[in-house]
Design a protein around this motif. Structure first.
Motif, mmCIF file in Angstrom:
data_model
loop_
_atom_site.group_PDB
_atom_site.id
_atom_site.type_symbol
_atom_site.label_atom_id
_atom_site.label_comp_id
_atom_site.label_asym_id
_atom_site.label_seq_id
_atom_site.Cartn_x
_atom_site.Cartn_y
_atom_site.Cartn_z
ATOM 1 N N LEU A 39 0.806 -1.226 0.000
ATOM 2 C CA LEU A 39 0.000 0.000 0.000
ATOM 3 C C LEU A 39 0.837 1.274 0.000
ATOM 4 C CD1 LEU A 39 -2.863 -1.109 2.403
ATOM 5 C CD2 LEU A 39 -2.885 -1.003 -0.107
ATOM 6 N N PRO A 42 1.864 1.040 -4.240
ATOM 7 C CA PRO A 42 1.064 0.037 -4.944
ATOM 8 C C PRO A 42 1.391 -0.119 -6.427
ATOM 9 C CG PRO A 42 -0.286 1.935 -4.359
ATOM 10 C CD PRO A 42 1.033 2.113 -3.689
ATOM 11 N N GLU A 43 1.744 0.971 -7.092
ATOM 12 C CA GLU A 43 2.087 0.895 -8.525
ATOM 13 C C GLU A 43 3.250 -0.070 -8.779
ATOM 14 O OE1 GLU A 43 0.527 2.155 -11.132
ATOM 15 O OE2 GLU A 43 -0.772 3.675 -10.241
ATOM 16 N N VAL A 46 1.739 -3.705 -9.057
ATOM 17 C CA VAL A 46 0.704 -4.054 -10.029
ATOM 18 C C VAL A 46 1.237 -5.124 -10.986
ATOM 19 C CG1 VAL A 46 -0.686 -3.196 -11.975
ATOM 20 C CG2 VAL A 46 -0.505 -1.850 -9.875
ATOM 21 N N ILE A 78 -6.529 -4.351 2.826
ATOM 22 C CA ILE A 78 -6.533 -4.587 1.382
ATOM 23 C C ILE A 78 -7.598 -5.623 1.082
ATOM 24 C CG2 ILE A 78 -4.773 -6.429 1.338
ATOM 25 C CD1 ILE A 78 -3.663 -4.853 -1.215
ATOM 26 N N VAL A 104 -1.599 -8.453 -7.604
ATOM 27 C CA VAL A 104 -2.018 -7.080 -7.319
ATOM 28 C C VAL A 104 -2.497 -6.434 -8.619
ATOM 29 C CG1 VAL A 104 -1.285 -4.814 -6.463
ATOM 30 C CG2 VAL A 104 -0.355 -6.898 -5.423
ATOM 31 N N TYR A 105 -3.646 -5.770 -8.539
ATOM 32 C CA TYR A 105 -4.149 -5.053 -9.705
ATOM 33 C C TYR A 105 -4.762 -3.718 -9.295
ATOM 34 C CZ TYR A 105 -8.861 -6.787 -8.539
ATOM 35 O OH TYR A 105 -10.047 -7.069 -7.908
ATOM 36 N N LYS A 106 -4.961 -2.892 -10.315
ATOM 37 C CA LYS A 106 -5.406 -1.505 -10.111
ATOM 38 C C LYS A 106 -6.766 -1.320 -10.781
ATOM 39 C CE LYS A 106 -3.704 3.091 -11.495
ATOM 40 N NZ LYS A 106 -2.540 3.751 -12.108
ATOM 41 N N GLU A 108 -9.354 1.884 -11.754
ATOM 42 C CA GLU A 108 -9.559 3.330 -11.819
ATOM 43 C C GLU A 108 -11.030 3.592 -12.112
ATOM 44 O OE1 GLU A 108 -5.666 5.471 -13.260
ATOM 45 O OE2 GLU A 108 -6.197 3.903 -14.698
ATOM 46 N N THR A 139 -8.984 5.584 -7.274
ATOM 47 C CA THR A 139 -8.110 4.492 -7.702
ATOM 48 C C THR A 139 -8.014 3.498 -6.559
ATOM 49 O OG1 THR A 139 -6.829 5.962 -9.135
ATOM 50 C CG2 THR A 139 -5.800 3.879 -8.525
ATOM 51 N N PHE A 141 -6.529 -0.405 -5.255
ATOM 52 C CA PHE A 141 -5.577 -1.482 -5.480
ATOM 53 C C PHE A 141 -6.082 -2.680 -4.695
ATOM 54 C CE2 PHE A 141 -3.272 2.361 -6.365
ATOM 55 C CZ PHE A 141 -2.568 2.036 -7.521
ATOM 56 N N GLN A 142 -6.196 -3.804 -5.388
ATOM 57 C CA GLN A 142 -6.700 -5.018 -4.775
ATOM 58 C C GLN A 142 -5.802 -6.183 -5.164
ATOM 59 O OE1 GLN A 142 -10.810 -5.442 -6.029
ATOM 60 N NE2 GLN A 142 -11.476 -3.719 -4.795
#
Length: 151
Positions: A39, A42-43, A46, A78, A104-106, A108, A139, A141-142
């Motif tokens: 967290l 997070p980018e 991904v 998360i 992990v994915y994003k 938006e 945005t 993140f999961q």
């Protein structure tokens, strides 16, 4: 007497082992990543497969298709999401510990999509949601769950 103590210890270890429920694919990773680390950047995560552990704070009451894990850092969590029906997390798992492997994915969302998303989550949890609490795009993140162990 020594035999009874050994037998008792063996039975206890089997009981502890039997209490671990497995969901989805077998966990293959061995090195855990702190949720707070994910967290905080997070980018950077991904598309990466991670192994996380935490207390289960919430479980989807409608389909068992997601659960939220408490982070190792205060006031962080998360969401672990799975395709409906692929894995069904039991609602009774709330409060237990989970070890989860996933990607992990994003996501938006526009303001309108975010309002719709949070309304849906509130309906699943039977809670109230104030659409005025969303002020703009969101945005998220999961982690897409692949496999999990719940104790």
């Amino acid at each position: 007497m020594k035999y009874l103590i050994t037998l008792f210890t063996f039975v206890l270890s089997l009981t502890a082992f039997a209490q671990t429920e497995k969901f989805g694919k077998e966990i293959s990773l061995t090195e855990k990543t702190n949720i707070s680390k994910i967290l905080s950047a997070p980018e950077d995560f991904v598309g990466k497969t991670v192994l996380v552990q935490g207390e289960i704070l919430e479980v989807c009451a409608m389909a068992g298709c997601w659960m939220e894990l408490k982070s190792d850092a205060e006031n962080q969590k998360i969401k672990i999401k799975v395709k409906d029906g692929d894995i069904v997390f039991p609602v009774e798992a709330k409060g237990k510990s989970a070890l989860v492997e996933g990607i992990v994915y994003k996501i938006e969302l526009t303001k309108e999509e975010a309002i719709e998303y949070y309304e849906h989550v509130a309906a699943e949890q039977g809670t109230e949601f104030d659409k005025n609490s969303v002020s703009g795009p969101v945005t998220l993140f999961q982690i897409k769950g692949i496999g999990a162990e719940i104790k």
